[in-house]
Design a protein around this motif. Structure first.
Motif, PDB file in Angstrom:
ATOM      1  N   SER A 130      37.935  22.881  25.060  1.00  0.00           N
ATOM      2  CA  SER A 130      37.462  23.103  23.694  1.00  0.00           C
ATOM      3  C   SER A 130      36.136  23.849  23.715  1.00  0.00           C
ATOM      4  CB  SER A 130      37.308  21.771  22.955  1.00  0.00           C
ATOM      5  OG  SER A 130      38.581  21.224  22.659  1.00  0.00           O
ATOM      6  N   ASN A 131      35.871  24.578  22.642  1.00  0.00           N
ATOM      7  CA  ASN A 131      34.695  25.440  22.612  1.00  0.00           C
ATOM      8  C   ASN A 131      33.835  25.197  21.376  1.00  0.00           C
ATOM      9  OD1 ASN A 131      35.567  26.758  24.944  1.00  0.00           O
ATOM     10  ND2 ASN A 131      36.643  28.342  23.801  1.00  0.00           N
ATOM     11  N   LYS A 132      32.555  25.018  21.639  1.00  0.00           N
ATOM     12  CA  LYS A 132      31.521  25.151  20.616  1.00  0.00           C
ATOM     13  C   LYS A 132      30.530  26.137  21.232  1.00  0.00           C
ATOM     14  CE  LYS A 132      27.494  23.127  18.573  1.00  0.00           C
ATOM     15  NZ  LYS A 132      26.794  24.406  18.776  1.00  0.00           N
ATOM     16  N   GLY A 133      30.896  27.402  21.201  1.00  0.00           N
ATOM     17  CA  GLY A 133      30.235  28.376  22.044  1.00  0.00           C
ATOM     18  C   GLY A 133      28.982  29.000  21.476  1.00  0.00           C
ATOM     19  N   HIS A 134      28.609  28.664  20.226  1.00  0.00           N
ATOM     20  CA  HIS A 134      27.532  29.382  19.563  1.00  0.00           C
ATOM     21  C   HIS A 134      26.512  28.410  18.963  1.00  0.00           C
ATOM     22  CE1 HIS A 134      29.986  32.976  20.039  1.00  0.00           C
ATOM     23  NE2 HIS A 134      31.014  32.264  19.577  1.00  0.00           N
ATOM     24  N   ASP A 135      25.481  28.980  18.331  1.00  0.00           N
ATOM     25  CA  ASP A 135      24.482  28.151  17.670  1.00  0.00           C
ATOM     26  C   ASP A 135      25.128  27.321  16.565  1.00  0.00           C
ATOM     27  OD1 ASP A 135      22.467  29.044  19.264  1.00  0.00           O
ATOM     28  OD2 ASP A 135      21.659  30.482  17.836  1.00  0.00           O
ATOM     29  N   GLY A 136      24.439  26.246  16.207  1.00  0.00           N
ATOM     30  CA  GLY A 136      24.961  25.270  15.264  1.00  0.00           C
ATOM     31  C   GLY A 136      24.809  23.891  15.869  1.00  0.00           C
ATOM     32  N   ASN A 152      38.246  24.758  18.598  1.00  0.00           N
ATOM     33  CA  ASN A 152      37.247  25.822  18.613  1.00  0.00           C
ATOM     34  C   ASN A 152      36.422  25.758  17.332  1.00  0.00           C
ATOM     35  OD1 ASN A 152      36.302  28.415  20.051  1.00  0.00           O
ATOM     36  ND2 ASN A 152      36.593  29.079  17.938  1.00  0.00           N
ATOM     37  N   LEU A 153      35.101  25.706  17.491  1.00  0.00           N
ATOM     38  CA  LEU A 153      34.189  25.722  16.356  1.00  0.00           C
ATOM     39  C   LEU A 153      33.577  27.112  16.245  1.00  0.00           C
ATOM     40  CD1 LEU A 153      32.276  22.322  16.749  1.00  0.00           C
ATOM     41  CD2 LEU A 153      34.513  22.772  15.730  1.00  0.00           C
ATOM     42  N   GLY A 154      33.712  27.749  15.077  1.00  0.00           N
ATOM     43  CA  GLY A 154      33.171  29.087  14.876  1.00  0.00           C
ATOM     44  C   GLY A 154      31.650  29.093  14.917  1.00  0.00           C
ATOM     45  N   ALA A 155      31.080  30.284  15.055  1.00  0.00           N
ATOM     46  CA  ALA A 155      29.628  30.439  15.156  1.00  0.00           C
ATOM     47  C   ALA A 155      28.929  29.813  13.961  1.00  0.00           C
ATOM     48  CB  ALA A 155      29.271  31.914  15.246  1.00  0.00           C
ATOM     49  N   ASP A 156      27.823  29.118  14.249  1.00  0.00           N
ATOM     50  CA  ASP A 156      26.980  28.481  13.237  1.00  0.00           C
ATOM     51  C   ASP A 156      27.688  27.352  12.485  1.00  0.00           C
ATOM     52  OD1 ASP A 156      24.398  28.267  12.203  1.00  0.00           O
ATOM     53  OD2 ASP A 156      24.946  29.353  10.378  1.00  0.00           O
ATOM     54  N   THR A 157      28.689  26.757  13.101  1.00  0.00           N
ATOM     55  CA  THR A 157      29.281  25.537  12.544  1.00  0.00           C
ATOM     56  C   THR A 157      28.299  24.381  12.698  1.00  0.00           C
ATOM     57  OG1 THR A 157      31.567  26.200  12.933  1.00  0.00           O
ATOM     58  CG2 THR A 157      31.121  23.836  12.847  1.00  0.00           C
ATOM     59  N   ASN A 158      28.164  23.587  11.652  1.00  0.00           N
ATOM     60  CA  ASN A 158      27.273  22.426  11.676  1.00  0.00           C
ATOM     61  C   ASN A 158      27.991  21.207  11.105  1.00  0.00           C
ATOM     62  OD1 ASN A 158      24.328  23.444  12.316  1.00  0.00           O
ATOM     63  ND2 ASN A 158      25.218  24.960  10.931  1.00  0.00           N
ATOM     64  N   ASN A 159      27.676  20.061  11.677  1.00  0.00           N
ATOM     65  CA  ASN A 159      28.170  18.825  11.067  1.00  0.00           C
ATOM     66  C   ASN A 159      26.993  17.909  10.745  1.00  0.00           C
ATOM     67  OD1 ASN A 159      28.162  17.814  14.106  1.00  0.00           O
ATOM     68  ND2 ASN A 159      28.378  15.974  12.844  1.00  0.00           N
ATOM     69  N   SER A 160      27.125  17.163   9.669  1.00  0.00           N
ATOM     70  CA  SER A 160      26.149  16.124   9.354  1.00  0.00           C
ATOM     71  C   SER A 160      26.536  14.851  10.096  1.00  0.00           C
ATOM     72  CB  SER A 160      26.136  15.860   7.844  1.00  0.00           C
ATOM     73  OG  SER A 160      25.402  14.678   7.559  1.00  0.00           O
ATOM     74  N   ASN A 161      25.544  14.179  10.649  1.00  0.00           N
ATOM     75  CA  ASN A 161      25.814  12.894  11.298  1.00  0.00           C
ATOM     76  C   ASN A 161      25.028  11.749  10.660  1.00  0.00           C
ATOM     77  OD1 ASN A 161      23.281  13.705  12.197  1.00  0.00           O
ATOM     78  ND2 ASN A 161      23.625  13.060  14.318  1.00  0.00           N
ATOM     79  N   LEU A 162      24.362  12.026   9.522  1.00  0.00           N
ATOM     80  CA  LEU A 162      23.556  11.016   8.836  1.00  0.00           C
ATOM     81  C   LEU A 162      23.623  11.283   7.340  1.00  0.00           C
ATOM     82  CD1 LEU A 162      21.369   8.699   8.911  1.00  0.00           C
ATOM     83  CD2 LEU A 162      19.663  10.544   9.022  1.00  0.00           C
ATOM     84  N   LYS A 163      23.967  10.258   6.569  1.00  0.00           N
ATOM     85  CA  LYS A 163      24.034  10.428   5.122  1.00  0.00           C
ATOM     86  C   LYS A 163      22.633  10.529   4.523  1.00  0.00           C
ATOM     87  CE  LYS A 163      27.277   8.211   2.900  1.00  0.00           C
ATOM     88  NZ  LYS A 163      28.178   7.155   2.364  1.00  0.00           N
ATOM     89  N   ASN A 164      22.513  11.231   3.415  1.00  0.00           N
ATOM     90  CA  ASN A 164      21.200  11.421   2.787  1.00  0.00           C
ATOM     91  C   ASN A 164      20.558  10.104   2.378  1.00  0.00           C
ATOM     92  OD1 ASN A 164      21.421  14.127   3.123  1.00  0.00           O
ATOM     93  ND2 ASN A 164      21.742  14.635   0.958  1.00  0.00           N
ATOM     94  N   ASN A 165      21.382   9.099   2.063  1.00  0.00           N
ATOM     95  CA  ASN A 165      20.839   7.789   1.670  1.00  0.00           C
ATOM     96  C   ASN A 165      20.761   6.817   2.851  1.00  0.00           C
ATOM     97  OD1 ASN A 165      23.522   7.195   2.071  1.00  0.00           O
ATOM     98  ND2 ASN A 165      23.913   6.446  -0.011  1.00  0.00           N
ATOM     99  N   HIS A 178      43.874  21.046  19.024  1.00  0.00           N
ATOM    100  CA  HIS A 178      44.325  22.335  18.495  1.00  0.00           C
ATOM    101  C   HIS A 178      43.737  22.675  17.123  1.00  0.00           C
ATOM    102  CE1 HIS A 178      47.261  23.240  21.652  1.00  0.00           C
ATOM    103  NE2 HIS A 178      47.611  21.965  21.614  1.00  0.00           N
ATOM    104  N   SER A 179      42.757  21.934  16.649  1.00  0.00           N
ATOM    105  CA  SER A 179      42.153  22.271  15.353  1.00  0.00           C
ATOM    106  C   SER A 179      40.988  23.237  15.560  1.00  0.00           C
ATOM    107  CB  SER A 179      41.688  21.011  14.633  1.00  0.00           C
ATOM    108  OG  SER A 179      42.805  20.307  14.123  1.00  0.00           O
ATOM    109  N   LYS A 180      40.740  24.049  14.526  1.00  0.00           N
ATOM    110  CA  LYS A 180      39.728  25.098  14.635  1.00  0.00           C
ATOM    111  C   LYS A 180      39.052  25.304  13.294  1.00  0.00           C
ATOM    112  CE  LYS A 180      42.440  27.329  18.238  1.00  0.00           C
ATOM    113  NZ  LYS A 180      43.257  26.123  18.412  1.00  0.00           N
ATOM    114  N   CYS A 181      37.839  25.872  13.343  1.00  0.00           N
ATOM    115  CA  CYS A 181      37.155  26.216  12.099  1.00  0.00           C
ATOM    116  C   CYS A 181      36.475  27.567  12.252  1.00  0.00           C
ATOM    117  CB  CYS A 181      36.151  25.137  11.701  1.00  0.00           C
ATOM    118  SG  CYS A 181      34.765  24.961  12.814  1.00  0.00           S
ATOM    119  N   GLY A 182      36.296  28.269  11.120  1.00  0.00           N
ATOM    120  CA  GLY A 182      35.701  29.592  11.117  1.00  0.00           C
ATOM    121  C   GLY A 182      34.180  29.538  11.159  1.00  0.00           C
TER     122      GLY A 182
END
Length: 391
Positions: A245-251, A263-276, A305-309
């Protein structure tokens, strides 16, 4: 003795990762659960799993068999007890069966007829998807101790900036120059033919598996596992990539688990903490609702096999199924069913013909065949998960 790993009651709580593999083939720490057991037992194992997976992951039954619950990670004390089992003896942890010795395979085992042996020591159990990253630090340490005992690391090239060199193990063929490795908070394992490129900063615990790659200037916080032949760049914190699997770029990827062939597209980000700062809830396939995790930090769970742009964003506690294709601006919902195509604006069904064409190309780049068995498994997942996709 014949050792057979069975999925156990946690299988459905480990979806979407167990849609495409038995529990035993989940990677946590450096090794998969199966690899851990086989290293301790010095024997190969087979599997009792779902019928549609059994052609790829068969069971071999003999006259005498020890069945092992694959949710439990082996340690020295447990393995000695498993090896000492006699017919109609079973090892329990509280009321949960860990292993038992039987002379015949049975659909339903009556454990009332077994001699119960209680395992009272601490042990790591993987029973929820979030356990894969939240217990990964302990798993890396135990695997590090297991596979480096009595062995000598290759020398660390002098261009690297090193803290706690005694906690770093480098396999043959690995490459690293002008990196910063801090193993004071946990071991750093650098697998065969892997590479850490210049400018990368790593804080252990880290498992960089065979053929994996950390790219230029990446920032890796442990406990993190980068599975075989995966590529990682940008910022990663306490995450597990199973392999290929690839997370090959910034993010940013944090408190997350990616299956294989993601595969995670360039500059993909995930939140791991809720705002509250509230407890994170995560989609549970067993209850078909959002379950409490008991965690304040929990990110993305993405099936094989899942991917994002590019510029994709995932909210806190997002579950993506198998073979989904996500793109576009904004946050997709917190549960993306398998074989979904789209994003925040809505999803359509990702037809298997198109998905399989992509899988063949992606896998062939790594010289791996997308087999008929792989196709049949994904066809089953497509049918099984159809109820979650909006028609």
């Amino acid at each position: 003795m014949n050792y057979i790993l069975f999925d156990g009651p946690s299988r459905n709580s480990l979806l979407p990762f167990t849609f495409t593999r038995p529990v035993a083939d989940i990677r946590v720490g450096i090794l998969t659960i199966r690899e851990k057991w086989e290293t301790f037992l010095e024997m190969t194992t087979t599997t009792i799993t779902e019928d549609y997976l059994s052609d790829k992951y068969p069971m071999v039954e003999m006259d005498e068999n020890v069945m092992i619950n694959a949710s439990y990670l082996p340690n020295l004390e447990l393995v000695e007890m498993v090896k000492d089992l006699k017919v109609n003896q079973a090892i329990f942890k509280d009321e949960d069966v860990i292993a038992f010795f039987t002379k015949e395979a049975q659909e339903d085992i009556d454990f009332d007829s077994f001699e119960a042996i209680e395992f009272t020591e601490d042990i790591i159990k993987i029973e929820h998807t979030w356990d894969i990253f939240s217990k990964n630090g302990d798993a890396i340490q135990e695997d590090f101790n297991l596979i480096t005992k009595g062995r000598k690391s290759i020398s660390i090239p002098p261009s690297n900036n090193i803290i706690a060199a005694e906690n770093i193990f480098i396999e043959e063929g690995a490459k690293l120059e002008f990196t910063t490795l801090n193993a004071s908070s946990g071991p750093i394992y650098i697998g065969k033919d892997s590479e850490i490129m210049e400018g990368a900063i790593v804080r252990g615990p880290l498992a960089l598996c065979e053929g994996a790659n950390i790219k230029l200037g990446a920032k890796i916080y442990g406990p993190t596992t980068i599975g075989p032949f995966s590529k990682v760049g940008g910022e990663v914190n306490n995450s597990v990539l199973f392999g290929y699997s690839n997370k090959g770029h910034d993010g940013f990827l944090g408190n997350s688990v990616l299956g294989e062939w993601c595969n995670l597209g360039a500059d993909t980000n995930n939140s791991n903490l809720k705002n509250n700062y509230a407890e994170v809830r995560l989609w549970d396939y067993q209850t078909e609702g959002f379950a409490k995790t008991g965690l304040q930090f929990c990110g993305l769970m993405m099936g094989d096999h899942s991917k994002c742009g590019i510029n994709s964003m995932f909210n806190t506690g997002t579950v993506v199924g198998v073979s989904a294709n996500i793109y576009g601006s904004g946050f997709p919902r917190n549960f993306v069913p398998s074989f979904s195509w789209g994003g925040n604006a809505g999803f359509t069904t990702y037809l298997t013909k198109k998905a399989f064409e992509v899988a063949k190309v992606v896998m062939s780049r790594r010289n791996i065949e997308f087999s008929e068995l792989d196709q049949k498994i994904l066809e089953h997942v497509f049918e099984e998960t159809s109820k979650y996709r909006r028609q």
